[in-house]
Design a protein around this motif. Structure first.
Motif, PDB file in Angstrom:
ATOM      1  N   HIS A 264      17.252   4.867  -1.722  1.00 36.58           N
ATOM      2  CA  HIS A 264      16.678   4.567  -0.415  1.00 36.58           C
ATOM      3  C   HIS A 264      15.390   3.746  -0.586  1.00 36.58           C
ATOM      4  N   GLY A 267      16.179   0.192  -1.592  1.00 35.15           N
ATOM      5  CA  GLY A 267      16.659  -0.555  -0.427  1.00 35.15           C
ATOM      6  C   GLY A 267      15.511  -0.931   0.497  1.00 35.15           C
ATOM      7  N   ALA A 268      14.607   0.020   0.701  1.00 38.86           N
ATOM      8  CA  ALA A 268      13.463  -0.244   1.587  1.00 38.86           C
ATOM      9  C   ALA A 268      12.572  -1.332   0.992  1.00 38.86           C
ATOM     10  N   GLU A 271      14.156  -4.624   1.517  1.00 36.99           N
ATOM     11  CA  GLU A 271      14.045  -5.034   2.919  1.00 36.99           C
ATOM     12  C   GLU A 271      12.672  -5.642   3.188  1.00 36.99           C
ATOM     13  N   HIS A 360      22.112  -7.106   7.446  1.00 37.47           N
ATOM     14  CA  HIS A 360      21.156  -6.707   6.403  1.00 37.47           C
ATOM     15  C   HIS A 360      21.611  -7.213   5.044  1.00 37.47           C
ATOM     16  N   LEU A 436      21.969  -1.120  -0.125  1.00 40.36           N
ATOM     17  CA  LEU A 436      21.791  -1.586   1.253  1.00 40.36           C
ATOM     18  C   LEU A 436      20.313  -1.544   1.628  1.00 40.36           C
ATOM     19  N   ALA A 437      19.841  -2.633   2.238  1.00 38.16           N
ATOM     20  CA  ALA A 437      18.453  -2.689   2.702  1.00 38.16           C
ATOM     21  C   ALA A 437      18.487  -2.712   4.223  1.00 38.16           C
ATOM     22  N   ALA A 438      18.508  -1.526   4.824  1.00 35.43           N
ATOM     23  CA  ALA A 438      18.713  -1.448   6.277  1.00 35.43           C
ATOM     24  C   ALA A 438      17.968  -0.266   6.865  1.00 35.43           C
ATOM     25  N   SER A 442      18.892   2.537   4.412  1.00 38.91           N
ATOM     26  CA  SER A 442      18.722   1.937   3.086  1.00 38.91           C
ATOM     27  C   SER A 442      19.154   2.935   2.020  1.00 38.91           C
TER      28      SER A 442
END
Lengths: 663, 650
Positions: A264, A267-268, A271, A360, A436-438, A442
């Motif tokens: 997480h 991903g953050a 982002e 994303h 995933l960067a969302a 994330s």
């Protein structure tokens, strides 16, 4: 190609005015680095070669990596290695290497050889070179590699290397390669953190080793007796990077408890890194709106944008420092109409954003298995896009959909793959993982393995066999999904002659003596429509008279068998892609001949694949039909027996012979 | 042999100062160019050069290149990225301008500053690269760019005009003004299509205008590209004709050779010791050859660096005796050492410099010994001609493990200059014959009732193929060679049959065949209810037949060496099966050039098949390509014959 112009220039120039061409920007070697082999090197060089080194050309006797992190999180890496050259091919391992790019530097690079007769030789200025990252014509990269080649690297010699270089300031993780091509006797990683800074460690493909805290905040991991990993002669094996042992230490935002939290955080971070890059300009917005005008549904809206990006934006990598991870602004990408995977994702996200669709970044690797859940890190080589699918939107064409932990659904799309349609994923991504960067979603996502119907080929061949053995006929092939995408790539990447040669070459591997008479692609405008390749061929002596018999192979073209062997298997088996392949071949028999015997046909059913074939005679026509379905992309080593049974059946079926007799 | 190390530099920059473009005047596109969707002169082409202009003035050390390209397909977009390499401190590249013009006439100028990237850098030189990519390219775009190249006043730089590109060229214009500052002659070697001619005016300006140049050929088994592509090579020379150049430059070369291989008392004593007991010149030559072959050939191991030479208190070898004392040398050093040894025992022997056929074709109209340079290894390609028994025998002592009396294929059938009793002369070396290059593959396979087989194959090699594996073993070691050999095996065995090399015999020998012993197993036979089918031979997979793709040919076929391939496979049949039909014996031939024969016999429960192919040609001109392709197609089809067994147990 030889460029004589340069040859002559040099030759004549040398005659006219000898010139010293010493590169003088800055020396690659500093005299302060000159010295004897350090004690640590001398000590490690005494390490005995392990009894079992297999075919390795060298053995890493000792490797020590120390990463020192300052209060700001910036890191310096010092690496010391001692390697014994065992065989001639091991000479290529006898170099000392350090990398740098914009924003980083090499503080030190030294190398020595301790020759078999005990002499010590240091790599001095003539032995040091530097190379840019210019091998790829579609890349503009500022990365550089400095190489020191210690002299006297022969079998029996020991090469001692020491380097120190800085990390990019934005990198807060160390990925330690535990397993190498060659075996390792002992290796260690030390991470020295400032007081109060946390770290997190994870392992992939190697049993975790507990760290020793040498000093407060200074951790040391040691691994001994690591076998080398040589996959070159193992058929159907995943990529090397997906198999080797590695370990990651995080000391930045991702230095948190638990792999899920680490993913997480990564991903953050991603982002944040790409924040505002996709912001659409007025021009981008106008273009996006024009593209989707009148789109009857969500899928069409997306596919108009995705195909625009796939078609109109050239793939060209520009990487400069953080540009290896961070995209260019959408405005710039749109103006130039080129970019790399990050840029293509950016312009996709931007265009979608302009029409009210949120999307994303997802970082992935093009080799399945390289990114693995138990090892959160930035390891990966590609960026793709996750498009939020509105609630209630359940279009069957949206196949590559994953669900985030918030319950939101995301359509995974690779805009860099210029031919695989929206809604499905290229085969190389299926079954892998992505970061995933969302926002709140994330984290790591599993990329789907698509159902078999999303991919594959339908082949129909209609042939006539003459009494002299000549086979002639038409083959119609219809390709869907990623397989169709590959064919579209063939069209994109080649000219007409190259396409002809490629098709005839492939056919020639299956039908010796074949002549490709004609071929035609039927390529619909939209990527989600199947692509068709039709061709006519003639093959002399395809049928073969043998005394009273006349032999013919009913399977004419389209090999499906994967590589396999009969050795014990310890590594997973790579099936490459899920899909469905169906084939119907009919061969009109020559007058005066009847069928004496047909092959039995195959029938193999497993949970990961099925293969069936049948042979029959209908009047004067020999008919062959087969159906092959692959449902998984990766098997455990324990399934090797089933895999062999399947592939053996396919090989036997593809070679099977029908016997005709003169009536 | 001492050589000018600046050649290192030349090798390093080969292929670098490349298709940069420079246009003198950007001409507006014509409506026809804008509207063009395909080019009838280049059907199916991904892109075409509309114009290519290159102007070089060696008085002002300046070159300008100008390019206009029409993009016709997606693939053609790749031409929007330009990489121009150059040697830093010698060249600069400046004034890069470019633009993309869409088919509607809209213009998108190159605004991103071209990048300067490092290619490589060492103590001696630095090579950089200018990279730029034109914006907003789409199918139908016209790409235009120009570039200027400058070099230092101390350099003279006659150009090579690359007339033929990878894409069709509609119109090209080249000019060259020679330097006034170097005396002698400005020579040029044109390889041009019919009708094209380089013109020289009174002011010393050379020009060439050509139209409709097809894309450069890229063909299977083609000759080295640089020997067949249209181009014009300019150079300055002190000679105006080839006879004078090769006579006088040849004399200088021969003198250098003789100096290096000159008499030396200690070497002569050692040579006499080596040939003790040998009764004939040939026997002496063989003993000396073996002695040279036993030395470290650094082409295949490792050349000592400056640092290492200094540490060992060694100097670069200046004479053959230095090589002998160091027991180590490069291929040309060893060839000249062998020359010296032969001479020191009274055998007449001569050096011959040849062009490596893998890299080029000797052209006497190019006045340069650089044609004899091995660009990969930075050595001169030297073979030795010994008079033995009244005949010239060509020997290749610089190629470790090359059989006595044979040449590496790279040195065979090659042109060059040789020493003679009276001086020097241009000459050719003999080719590798089909008797010199023999591959024999035998296998004894036991077939089980389910079609599986097990047994052992023995593959013996002589000539170039044996030399290839032996050289690989020298460079990469035996284990790696085994790995590569196993890769090669995969290509010749049918799917389902697995072979893994057991061991080599004779891998480190010069004058014997190389043998590989390979256990084989796997599924070979296919079954029906009543029959089993076995492929004719286990050694010919369907996937390795040449000349499938191209029905016609632009360049000659160069197969490097002649060869013979002999296969013999014994199948021991399973109980309950008997031979129903054997393939009829077959013969195919390419008259005067190649013959292929198969024969099969059954005796009791063993079927023995023989397949022989002898190819006695190296080069075939394009006019005969059709027959060649036909022969290989027949051969490919004939290889698919099968043995039919019947199930006798009901």
């Amino acid at each position: 190609m030889l460029n004589r112009r340069v040859e002559w220039a040099v030759a004549v120039g040398m005659l006219a005015a000898p010139l010293m061409l010493r590169a003088d920007n800055h020396s690659l070697f500093s005299s302060k680095d000159k010295g004897p082999v350090p004690d640590w090197g001398l000590t490690a060089a005494k390490t005995a070669t392990p009894a079992r080194v297999g075919t390795a050309g060298s053995v890493l006797l000792y490797s020590e990596t120390v990463v020192t992190v300052d209060e700001q999180g910036h890191a310096v890496e010092r690496e010391r290695t001692v390697r014994r050259i065992l065989k001639p091919q091991g000479r290529e391992d006898g170099v000392c290497v350090a990398w740098y790019e914009e924003g980083t530097r090499i503080n030190l690079l030294r190398g020595w050889t301790i020759t078999g007769d005990g002499r010590q030789l240091q790599a001095l200025e003539p032995d040091i070179g530097e190379f840019g990252d210019t091998q790829d014509a579609i890349m503009l990269s500022t990365e550089r590699t400095r190489v020191a080649r210690p002299p006297g690297v022969d079998p029996g010699a020991v090469v001692v290397c020491e380097s120190e270089s800085t990390f990019p300031t934005y990198i807060h993780e160390m990925n330690w390669r535990v397993q190498h091509d060659s075996p390792v006797v002992t290796e260690s990683l030390e991470v020295d953190l400032p007081a109060g800074r946390h770290h997190a460690e994870t392992w992939r493909g190697w049993a975790a080793v507990k760290a020793a805290e040498v000093h407060p905040g200074h951790f040391r991991w040691q691994v001994d007796n690591v076998p080398g990993l040589d996959l070159r002669l193992i058929p159907s094996v995943p990529a090397w990077r997906a198999m080797n042992g590695r370990m990651t230490v995080q000391w930045g935002d991702a230095a948190v408890e638990g792999t899920e939290a680490q993913w997480h955080a990564i991903g953050a971070w991603m982002e944040q890194l790409e924040a505002h890059k996709p912001d659409p300009t007025a021009e981008i917005t106008a273009k996006a709106q024009a593209l989707v005008a009148g789109a009857p549904d969500f899928y069409t809206k997306l596919s108009r944008i995705s195909e625009y990006v796939q078609r109109d934006f050239r793939y060209f990598i520009v990487t400069r420092g953080i540009g290896g991870l961070q995209a260019h602004p959408a405005e710039q990408i749109y103006r130039n109409r080129y970019g790399d995977c990050k840029d293509k994702s950016t312009i996709t996200i931007s265009l979608l954003q302009a029409v009210g669709v949120t999307a994303h970044y997802v970082f992935v690797d093009t080799d399945r298995g390289v990114i693995s859940p138990e090892n959160p890190s930035l390891v990966g080589n590609h960026m793709i896009t996750a498009i939020e699918v509105p609630e209630g939107e359940h279009d069957a064409r949206l196949r590559s959909v994953v669900t985030g932990r918030s319950g939101k659904r995301y359509l995974i799309f690779d805009p860099t793959n210029q031919r695989t349609p929206l809604g499905v994923l290229p085969a190389y991504l299926q079954g892998g993982y992505g970061g995933l960067a969302a926002g709140g979603d994330s984290g790591l996502i599993a990329l789907p393995v698509l159902e078999a119907t999303a991919n594959g080929t339908e082949r129909k061949g209609k042939f006539t066999l003459a009494a002299d053995g000549t086979l002639a006929g038409l083959v119609v092939t219809v390709h869907t999904g990623p397989v169709g995408g590959e064919l579209r790539y063939l069209i994109k990447e080649t000219d007409e002659k190259q396409r002809h040669d490629e098709i005839e070459h492939r056919l020639g591997e299956e039908i010796p003596g074949v002549t490709l008479e004609s071929f035609k692609f039927v390529e619909p405008e939209h990527f989600d429509q199947p692509i068709e390749l039709d061709y006519t061929v003639t093959a002399r002596q395809y049928g073969r008279a043998m005394g009273a018999l006349f032999l013919v192979r009913p399977h004419v073209v389209g090999e499906l068998a994967a590589a396999f062997d009969n050795k014990p298997r310890t590594l997973p088996i790579e099936l490459e892609q899920s899909g469905h392949w169906h084939e119907v071949i009919s061969i009109a028999l020559p007058d005066g001949f009847g069928v004496d015997e047909l092959p039995d046909g195959a029938n193999v059913e497993t949970d990961f694949a099925s293969y069936r074939s049948s042979y029959k005679v209908d009047g004067r026509t020999l008919e062959y039909e087969r159906d092959f379905t692959v449902k998984q992309v990766l098997l455990s080593a324990e399934r090797a027996g089933d895999f062999r049974r399947l592939e053996s059946a396919i090989v036997a079926d593809e070679r099977a012979t029908a016997v005709l007799k003169k009536q | 042999m001492p050589r000018s190390r600046p050649w290192m530099l030349a090798v390093a920059v080969i292929g670098l100062l490349l298709p940069v473009s420079v246009f003198a005047q950007i001409q507006p596109p014509t409506p026809e160019e804008l509207a063009m969707k395909a080019d009838p002169k280049a059907p199916g082409a991904a892109a075409v050069f509309l114009n290519y202009e290159e102007s070089t003035d060696d008085n002002i050390n300046f070159e300008r290149i100008s390019v206009r390209i029409k993009v016709l397909t997606e693939k053609g977009k790749e031409l929007a990225t330009v990489n121009a390499g150059y040697l830093k401190k010698v060249f600069t590249i400046s004034d890069i301008k470019g633009r993309t013009i869409h088919s509607d006439g809209s213009i998108y100028p190159l605004e991103v500053k071209p990048e300067t990237l490092l290619v490589n850098k060492s103590e001696e030189f630095e090579v950089n690269q200018k990279v730029f990519t034109l914006p907003n390219v789409e199918v139908g775009s016209i790409l235009e760019y120009t570039m200027e190249v400058h070099w230092g006043e101390e350099w003279a730089f006659p150009p090579t005009w690359e007339v033929q590109q990878d894409y069709f060229v509609h119109k090209a214009h080249f000019t060259f003004v020679k330097t006034k500052y170097i005396g002698g002659y400005t020579m040029f070697l044109p390889v041009l299509p019919e009708g094209a001619k380089v013109k020289e005016d009174l002011a010393g300006r050379f020009t060439l205008d050509v139209t409709d140049i097809p894309a450069g050929p890229k063909e299977e088994y083609g000759p080295p590209e640089n020997a067949v592509r249209y181009r014009v090579i300019f150079y300055y020379s002190g000679y105006s004709n080839k006879e004078d150049f090769w006579k006088y430059a040849g004399e200088r070369w021969a003198k250098n050779v003789n100096r290096f291989a000159g008499e030396d008392k200690k070497l002569a004593e050692d040579a006499q010791g080596l040939v003790a007991g040998a009764a004939t010149d040939e026997a002496k030559a063989r003993k000396l050859y073996d002695a040279v072959m036993a030395l470290d050939n650094t082409d295949f191991s490792r050349r000592k660096t400056k640092t290492e030479l200094k540490d060992l208190h060694l100097k670069e070898a200046r004479k053959a005796t230095d090589i002998w004392n160091q027991k180590s040398g490069e291929s040309d050093d060893l060839a000249l050492l062998y020359l010296a040894l032969l001479r020191s025992v009274g055998i007449k022997a001569y050096a011959m410099a040849v062009t490596d056929r893998g890299q080029g074709i000797f052209n006497p109209n190019i006045f340069s010994f650089y044609q004899f340079q091995d660009h990969r290894r930075d050595v001169e390609e030297i073979v030795v001609v010994a008079e033995l028994g009244g005949k010239d025998v060509f020997l290749d002592p610089g190629q470790r493990y090359c059989t006595f009396g044979q040449l590496s294929w790279r040195h065979a059938f090659a042109g060059g200059i040789r020493q003679t009793e009276k001086g020097t002369e241009l000459a050719n070396t003999p080719g590798v014959t089909y008797k010199d290059a023999v591959m024999t593959r035998t296998a004894g396979l036991t077939v089980a009732a389910d079609g599986s087989v097990s047994g052992t194959a023995r593959i013996t090699l002589s000539g170039p193929e044996a030399l290839r594996w032996r050289e690989m073993a020298l460079t990469d070691g035996e284990d790696e060679t085994k790995t590569q050999f196993n890769h090669w095996l995969e290509g010749i065995l049918p799917e389902g049959v697995h072979g893994e090399l057991g061991h080599f015999l004779g891998l480190a020998e010069t004058n014997s065949v190389l043998m590989a012993v390979v256990p084989l197993s796997g599924q070979l036979g296919t079954l029906t209810g009543q029959r089993m089918f076995l492929p004719y031979t286990v050694f010919t997979s369907r996937k390795n037949h040449p000349f499938v793709e191209d029905a016609t040919r632009m360049t000659a076929v160069d197969m490097h060496f002649a060869e013979t391939v002999k296969d013999e496979v014994d199948y021991t049949l399973p109980e309950g099966y008997a031979v129903e039909t054997l393939p009829a014996d077959a013969t195919e031939s390419l008259p005067q050039h190649a013959i292929y024969k198969t024969a099969a016999v059954a005796a009791k429960n063993v079927v023995t098949v023989n397949r022989n192919m002898a190819r006695n040609f190296v080069i075939i001109e394009p006019g005969s390509y059709g027959q060649l392709r036909e022969f290989y197609q027949k051969l490919a089809a004939a290889d698919q014959q099968q043995i039919v067994l019947t199930h006798t147990e009901k």
